[in-house]
Design an enzyme around this catalytic site. Structure first.
Site, PDB file in Angstrom:
ATOM      1  N   THR A  97       0.841  -1.058   0.079  1.00 13.81           N
ATOM      2  CA  THR A  97      -0.041   0.026   0.135  1.00 13.81           C
ATOM      3  C   THR A  97       1.010   1.164  -0.009  1.00 13.81           C
ATOM      4  O   THR A  97       1.800   1.641   1.064  1.00 13.81           O
ATOM      5  CB  THR A  97      -0.876   0.033   1.417  1.00 13.81           C
ATOM      6  N   LYS A 172      -7.641   1.539  -2.677  1.00 13.84           N
ATOM      7  CA  LYS A 172      -7.378   0.882  -1.436  1.00 13.84           C
ATOM      8  C   LYS A 172      -7.349   2.174  -0.259  1.00 13.84           C
ATOM      9  O   LYS A 172      -7.712   1.875   0.852  1.00 13.84           O
ATOM     10  CB  LYS A 172      -5.672   0.560  -1.645  1.00 13.84           C
ATOM     11  N   LYS A 240       0.480   5.087   8.166  1.00 12.53           N
ATOM     12  CA  LYS A 240       0.959   5.425   6.786  1.00 12.53           C
ATOM     13  C   LYS A 240       0.067   5.431   6.014  1.00 12.53           C
ATOM     14  O   LYS A 240      -0.139   6.167   5.080  1.00 12.53           O
ATOM     15  CB  LYS A 240       2.253   4.244   6.431  1.00 12.53           C
TER      16      LYS A 240
HETATM   17  N1  LIG Z   1      -0.865  -7.072   7.520  1.00 21.40           N
HETATM   18  C1  LIG Z   1      -2.000  -6.802   6.700  1.00 21.40           C
HETATM   19  O1  LIG Z   1      -3.269  -7.104   7.083  1.00 21.40           O
HETATM   20  C2  LIG Z   1      -1.954  -6.019   5.452  1.00 21.40           C
HETATM   21  C3  LIG Z   1      -3.338  -5.983   4.909  1.00 21.40           C
HETATM   22  C4  LIG Z   1      -3.400  -5.122   3.554  1.00 21.40           C
HETATM   23  C5  LIG Z   1      -2.195  -4.463   3.332  1.00 21.40           C
HETATM   24  N2  LIG Z   1      -1.193  -4.472   3.949  1.00 21.40           N
HETATM   25  C6  LIG Z   1      -0.044  -3.797   3.227  1.00 21.40           C
HETATM   26  O2  LIG Z   1       1.085  -4.771   2.668  1.00 21.40           O
HETATM   27  C7  LIG Z   1       2.235  -4.213   2.970  1.00 21.40           C
HETATM   28  C8  LIG Z   1       3.038  -5.157   3.898  1.00 21.40           C
HETATM   29  O3  LIG Z   1       2.373  -5.497   5.014  1.00 21.40           O
HETATM   30  P1  LIG Z   1       2.724  -6.558   6.245  1.00 21.40           P
HETATM   31  O4  LIG Z   1       1.959  -6.531   7.265  1.00 21.40           O
HETATM   32  O5  LIG Z   1       3.220  -7.969   5.440  1.00 21.40           O
HETATM   33  O6  LIG Z   1       4.178  -6.020   6.824  1.00 21.40           O
HETATM   34  P2  LIG Z   1       5.397  -6.405   7.782  1.00 21.40           P
HETATM   35  O7  LIG Z   1       5.091  -7.948   8.170  1.00 21.40           O
HETATM   36  O8  LIG Z   1       6.021  -5.578   8.312  1.00 21.40           O
HETATM   37  O9  LIG Z   1       6.550  -6.874   6.266  1.00 21.40           O
HETATM   38  C9  LIG Z   1       7.105  -5.800   5.526  1.00 21.40           C
HETATM   39  C10 LIG Z   1       8.130  -6.671   4.687  1.00 21.40           C
HETATM   40  O10 LIG Z   1       8.722  -5.706   3.842  1.00 21.40           O
HETATM   41  C11 LIG Z   1      10.066  -5.610   4.020  1.00 21.40           C
HETATM   42  N3  LIG Z   1      10.715  -4.267   4.081  1.00 21.40           N
HETATM   43  C12 LIG Z   1      10.206  -3.422   4.551  1.00 21.40           C
HETATM   44  N4  LIG Z   1      11.252  -2.277   4.364  1.00 21.40           N
HETATM   45  C13 LIG Z   1      11.973  -2.748   3.511  1.00 21.40           C
HETATM   46  C14 LIG Z   1      13.022  -2.211   2.630  1.00 21.40           C
HETATM   47  N5  LIG Z   1      13.757  -0.821   2.959  1.00 21.40           N
HETATM   48  N6  LIG Z   1      13.895  -2.914   1.853  1.00 21.40           N
HETATM   49  C15 LIG Z   1      13.508  -4.338   1.763  1.00 21.40           C
HETATM   50  N7  LIG Z   1      12.301  -4.736   2.143  1.00 21.40           N
HETATM   51  C16 LIG Z   1      11.700  -4.080   3.083  1.00 21.40           C
HETATM   52  C17 LIG Z   1      10.153  -6.415   5.503  1.00 21.40           C
HETATM   53  O11 LIG Z   1      11.438  -7.004   5.259  1.00 21.40           O
HETATM   54  P3  LIG Z   1      12.011  -7.661   6.879  1.00 21.40           P
HETATM   55  O12 LIG Z   1      11.691  -8.912   7.125  1.00 21.40           O
HETATM   56  O13 LIG Z   1      13.670  -7.334   6.489  1.00 21.40           O
HETATM   57  O14 LIG Z   1      11.511  -6.368   7.824  1.00 21.40           O
HETATM   58  C18 LIG Z   1       9.232  -7.411   5.339  1.00 21.40           C
HETATM   59  O15 LIG Z   1       9.391  -8.486   4.583  1.00 21.40           O
HETATM   60  C19 LIG Z   1       2.202  -2.860   3.907  1.00 21.40           C
HETATM   61  O16 LIG Z   1       2.306  -1.822   2.501  1.00 21.40           O
HETATM   62  C20 LIG Z   1       0.775  -3.052   4.254  1.00 21.40           C
HETATM   63  O17 LIG Z   1       0.162  -1.769   4.464  1.00 21.40           O
HETATM   64  C21 LIG Z   1      -1.181  -5.224   5.148  1.00 21.40           C
END
Ligand SMILES: NC(=O)c1ccc[n+]([C@@H]2O[C@H](COP(=O)([O-])OP(=O)(O)OC[C@H]3O[C@@H](n4cnc5c(N)ncnc54)[C@H](OP(=O)(O)O)[C@@H]3O)[C@@H](O)[C@H]2O)c1
Length: 290
Positions: A97, A172, A240
């Protein structure tokens, strides 16, 4: 079956990449913290790469699900970035997102290399990713979307192209605007039930079957009442997203008073140490205020 790269194995990306491998695609994953990529490859049998570029080399589709605008730029640009590794005709599918601005910028950068870029943010939470039941809202060229849709289908309940590049991210934003007030409303209902001495579970069992029912109610009331927050969609990510929504609202001239207020409530949750708590922790904020 396609050769697919997946960048970002977080709460969402890890199971999504797993669905691709299970469906028979040839998947190479990249994660900033390499140990997660190694664990994924061990569990699913795919391969892992040391850089986004290495993962993207030779891939027909490169999917990404990282954190925010800057994270997305960092996996796309530079010598080690996906853009450097992608060939002409390859398609980048962004499930992160992010803002409409970064989407516009990357769409142009990928087009300059003869590659496609589809913005494809997701909804359905951790459970939706694990069960392959995500709602995916897309923007981009029709031909690129048509090519990518069968790949995304393995983790989708519904996948739809809304319009040109950026339309997926704008959709979104509608999703997050709708959720913000809803989670606060549900938190207030559970807070009221507790204060009134009602059995919260019994209350939800009844009202979830009527007009107050929602995904949030069905999937979150147990953990909310049980004081469990270490799962799901992180408050930091919601702030965010709401920041993106409020900025876009200024640009299009929309008024979002409740979204702005709930954003401030999430700031309180961050001050409580809840940046990584699930967004349903708005209830904890009320409960702890007494
Ligand atoms: N969780 C939900 O329910 C949900 C639902 C809909 C949408 N989203 C969206 O989907 C996205 C991911 O969410 P998530 O919950 O899966 O987040 P998360 O668990 O915090 O995972 C984030 C991922 O991004 C990687 N990352 C972060 N910064 C980075 C960088 N500078 N360079 C390379 N890799 C990087 C992290 O790597 P590391 O492992 O090294 O930290 C991790 O693999 C976000 O944009 C969120 O808003 C989430």
């Amino acid at each position: 079956m396609a050769k697919v790269a997946f960048l970002g194995l977080g709460v969402m990306g890890y199971p999504m990449a797993g669905h691709l491998q299970k469906a028979g695609h040839d998947v190479t994953v990249y994660n900033r913290t390499a140990s997660k990529a190694e664990a994924w490859a061990k569990e699913h049998g795919g391969t892992h790469a040391a850089t986004p570029r290495e993962a993207a080399e030779g891939a027909e589709f490169v999917m990404a699900c990282v954190g925010n605008d800057d994270d997305l730029r960092s996996v796309c640009y530079g010598d080690d970035g996906a853009l450097a590794g992608m060939g002409q005709g390859a398609i980048f599918v962004d499930h992160t997102t992010v803002s409409a601005q970064v989407t516009e910028e990357l769409y142009a950068a990928f087009a300059g290399k003869g590659a496609g870029f589809v913005d494809a943010p997701i909804s359905g939470g951790q459970a939706g990713a694990e069960n392959g039941q995500l709602s995916i809202m897309c923007g981009g060229d029709q031909a690129h979307y048509d090519a990518a849709e069968p790949v995304m289908d393995v983790y989708a309940k519904l996948c739809r192209r809304i319009g040109e590049s950026g339309a997926g991210q704008m959709t979104k934003m509608c999703n997050q605007i709708a959720i913000a007030g809803l989670v606060q409303g549900m938190s207030e209902a559970l807070h009221f039930a507790e204060k009134a001495g009602l059995d919260g579970r019994a209350v939800v069992e009844v009202i979830s079957q009527g007009a107050a029912g929602s995904w949030q109610m069905a999937n979150r009331y147990e953990t909310m009442l049980g004081d469990k927050w270490e799962h799901g969609f992180a408050v930091d990510w919601m702030r965010k997203d709401l920041g993106i929504c409020l900025q876009a609202a200024d640009e299009v001239g929309a008024s979002l008073p409740v979204t702005a207020l709930v954003d401030q409530f999430y700031k309180d949750v961050q001050k409580m140490g809840g940046g990584r708590w699930d967004t349903s922790s708005l209830f904890k904020r009320l409960r702890e205020a007494g």
